[in-house]
Design an enzyme around this catalytic site. Structure first.
Site, short mmCIF file in Angstrom:
data_model
loop_
_atom_site.label_atom_id
_atom_site.label_comp_id
_atom_site.label_asym_id
_atom_site.label_seq_id
_atom_site.Cartn_x
_atom_site.Cartn_y
_atom_site.Cartn_z
CE LYS A 206 -3.58 2.32 2.74
NZ LYS A 206 -4.12 2.15 4.13
CD GLU A 212 9.99 -5.90 6.66
OE1 GLU A 212 9.53 -4.89 6.25
OE2 GLU A 212 9.73 -6.25 7.71
N GLY A 267 -4.45 -1.78 5.30
CA GLY A 267 -3.67 -2.89 4.74
C GLY A 267 -4.39 -4.13 5.13
NE ARG A 268 -5.69 -3.27 11.62
CZ ARG A 268 -4.84 -2.30 11.32
NH1 ARG A 268 -3.88 -1.99 10.86
NH2 ARG A 268 -5.43 -1.30 12.29
CD GLU A 353 -0.86 -3.98 11.77
OE1 GLU A 353 0.10 -4.29 11.61
OE2 GLU A 353 -1.48 -3.80 10.39
CG HIS A 384 -1.67 -35.49 19.18
ND1 HIS A 384 -1.94 -36.91 19.97
CD2 HIS A 384 -2.72 -35.50 18.09
CE1 HIS A 384 -2.72 -37.31 19.35
NE2 HIS A 384 -3.27 -36.46 18.32
CE LYS A 493 6.40 -0.63 9.21
NZ LYS A 493 5.07 0.00 8.59
#
Ligand code: F6P
Length: 535
Positions: A206, A212, A267-268, A353, A384, A493
């Site tokens: 965005k 990254e 974004g999410r 977030e 398990h 960041k």
């Protein structure tokens, strides 16, 4: 007393909140099964919507609690807040932005006029692009069809697309590979398997400033040029999704292969936009639109169903009940279906977030708990491993079980076993086991919700994600926080920049290292020493 989100009473000052605190005390010693039996007559303990059956009957809620929770929603100004969201008010107040991702999945005539045309335009462009790749009409620079797509993006630009692609893909589209993390291992493993002449790269960010994503995009470009010797062919092998068109121009992409989004899509919450390109590549036009339709059906239900039978509202209220009144410190998301394996990761970003906040919308301190830790694990594997803690541990939690009634494979006997395990786990958490032997005692009375999907289709997948999105919204309204900013992630960041400089630049290392706190400085020194040792 009501709260209109513009000041007034804090959540814990609302009459319903105070009544709920008393109700919580009144059921402290009542086993959940007693509450469940009482609620079997109450229609609100299960809700059917858009192919989802949502069963709240194992929550620690009786009829008076259910009624008072709805009162809490009313006193919190939820009705006004829902109207404000869908109208496009700037409810993301710290960034002064509207929150209109629901418009992306609405039919054309139901979108707010201010965004209707631009949504239509981008959606059509995206679907045409996806269809031209799927049909192999669009090809690489040597005329070969695209067999592989590398989707570069992180957080909201990754989790939704990969979740849905893994759940419903690859369909008859190309194989999509997701590269999110800055760890070079992902590209190191993937690139040797790819033929650059048959590879399409989608850079999804965005902001187009995410470190990254930029690092991975740069490495992909270098790889492509090294392997083909054709920098001029970048434009036919790379495309992008972003709001930052200037940065994209600088990267050198063809605007015809750039899809924009808008500042009113977080974004999410962006899987419904062009960010969902991998979904369109896998499912095609019809499948993608069906995904949007399922989400819209949930929005429609959210806007119109009575709150006692409203799935997102009830999900939010039971979560608030568990977090703020019963002391739950985490929500375990437990999908009993391989196709939903990435759901906990997606919901983690969505929930934590959005609602991991410590100030109210006006900046004053929050004095109650907001988002708990959301985590989870897939299918019977967890039984398990970590389920022991859920059955006999001391921490209070709640859990969402998810299962799909129709399998996507012919092994019905396996599927029966899977469903049986899902139901047995929630039953064990409800009933527990009484015995004189202390080590074998299982307390039960754990609060769980079970969501059954008739079948996992683009439509039900869309409805499921919208259910959780609107749930998170309702919680934010009741907690009086802004669910749509994420200022907390900025600090890390910013701090990474001088640390990176200290790691890569010998000349500035001493100075930058000195500027660090003693703990970080010592860790930097360790890295430097061990590196030198290996040289
Ligand atoms: O760092 C958090 C975040 O901003 C998320 O909110 C977002 O989904 C992700 O990074 C990726 O951002 P972008 O799409 O701008 O690269």
């Amino acid at each position: 007393m009501t709260n209109t989100q513009s000041g007034g009473a804090r959540p814990s000052e609302l009459p319903a909140w105070q009544e709920l605190a008393q109700l919580a005390a009144s059921i402290a010693d009542v086993p959940s099964i007693e509450l469940t039996k009482q609620r079997h007559t109450n229609p609100a303990s299960t809700i059917d919507v858009a192919g989802l059956h949502i069963d709240f009957s194992k929550q620690r809620i009786n009829d008076s609690i259910a009624t008072t929770l709805v009162l809490l929603a009313q006193q919190s100004g939820l009705a006004d807040a829902i109207d404000a969201q869908f109208r496009g008010d700037h409810i993301n107040n710290s960034e002064n932005r509207a929150v209109l991702h629901s418009a992306l999945r609405a039919p054309k005539n139901k979108r707010p006029a201010s965004v209707a045309d631009s949504i239509e335009n981008e959606q059509q462009r995206l679907l045409e692009f996806a269809e031209s790749v799927r049909s192999t009409q669009l090809r690489g620079f040597t005329g070969k069809a695209f067999t592989d797509v590398v989707h570069i993006g992180i957080g909201g630009s990754h989790l939704g697309p990969e979740l849905v692609y893994r759940a419903l893909g690859p369909g008859d589209g190309p194989s999509v590979h997701f590269v999110a993390n800055v760890d070079g291992a992902a590209l190191a493993e993937l690139l040797p398997k790819l033929d650059p002449e048959r590879t399409l790269v989608t850079i999804v960010s965005k902001s187009f400033t995410t470190a990254e994503t930029k690092a991975n995009a740069d490495s992909m470009r270098s790889w492509f040029i090294e392997r083909t010797g054709r920098p001029d062919a970048i434009a036919s092998h790379f495309c992008a999704v972003s709001t930052n068109l200037d940065a994209i121009d600088e990267f050198g992409l063809d605007r015809n292969r750039v899809f924009t989004m808008w500042d009113w899509v977080g974004g999410r919450y962006s899987v419904w936009s062009s960010v969902g390109l991998p979904i369109a590549l896998a499912l095609g036009r019809e499948g993608f639109l069906s995904f949007l339709n399922g989400a819209h059906a949930m929005d429609d239900h959210f806007c119109h169903a009575d709150w006692s039978e409203n799935a997102p509202v009830q999900m939010a209220l039971s979560s608030i009940w568990n977090t703020n009144f019963l002391g739950a410190t985490s929500l375990a998301v437990l999908p009993y279906d391989r196709r939903l394996a990435l759901l906990p990761d997606f919901l983690q970003q969505l929930d934590m977030e959005s609602n991991g906040k410590r100030v109210h919308r006006d900046g004053s301190d929050v004095t109650i708990n907001t988002a708990t830790v959301l985590w989870g694990g897939e299918e019977t594997n967890g039984q398990h491993a970590f389920h022991q803690q859920l059955h006999q541990g001391t921490q209070s939690f709640s859990a969402d079980f998810l299962a799909v009634i129709e399998p996507d494979h012919p092994r019905q006997e396996h599927h029966n076993a899977l469903l049986a395990n899902c139901l047995a786990q929630s039953q064990a958490m409800l009933l527990g086991r009484e015995t004189d032997e202390a080590h074998r005692r299982v307390p039960g009375s754990r609060a769980t919700t079970t969501i059954l999907l008739a079948a996992l289709t683009p439509y039900t997948m869309g409805a499921l994600l919208a259910l959780y999105e609107q749930k998170v919204f309702c919680q934010g309204v009741i907690w009086q926080i802004n669910s749509f900013d994420q200022w907390g992630v900025e600090l890390g960041k910013q701090l990474a920049e001088p640390i990176l400089a200290a790691l890569v630049d010998d000349s500035s290392k001493t100075n930058t290292g000195d500027a660090q706190d003693p703990s970080t400085q010592a860790l930097l020194a360790q890295i430097e020493q061990k590196r030198n040792h290996h040289e």
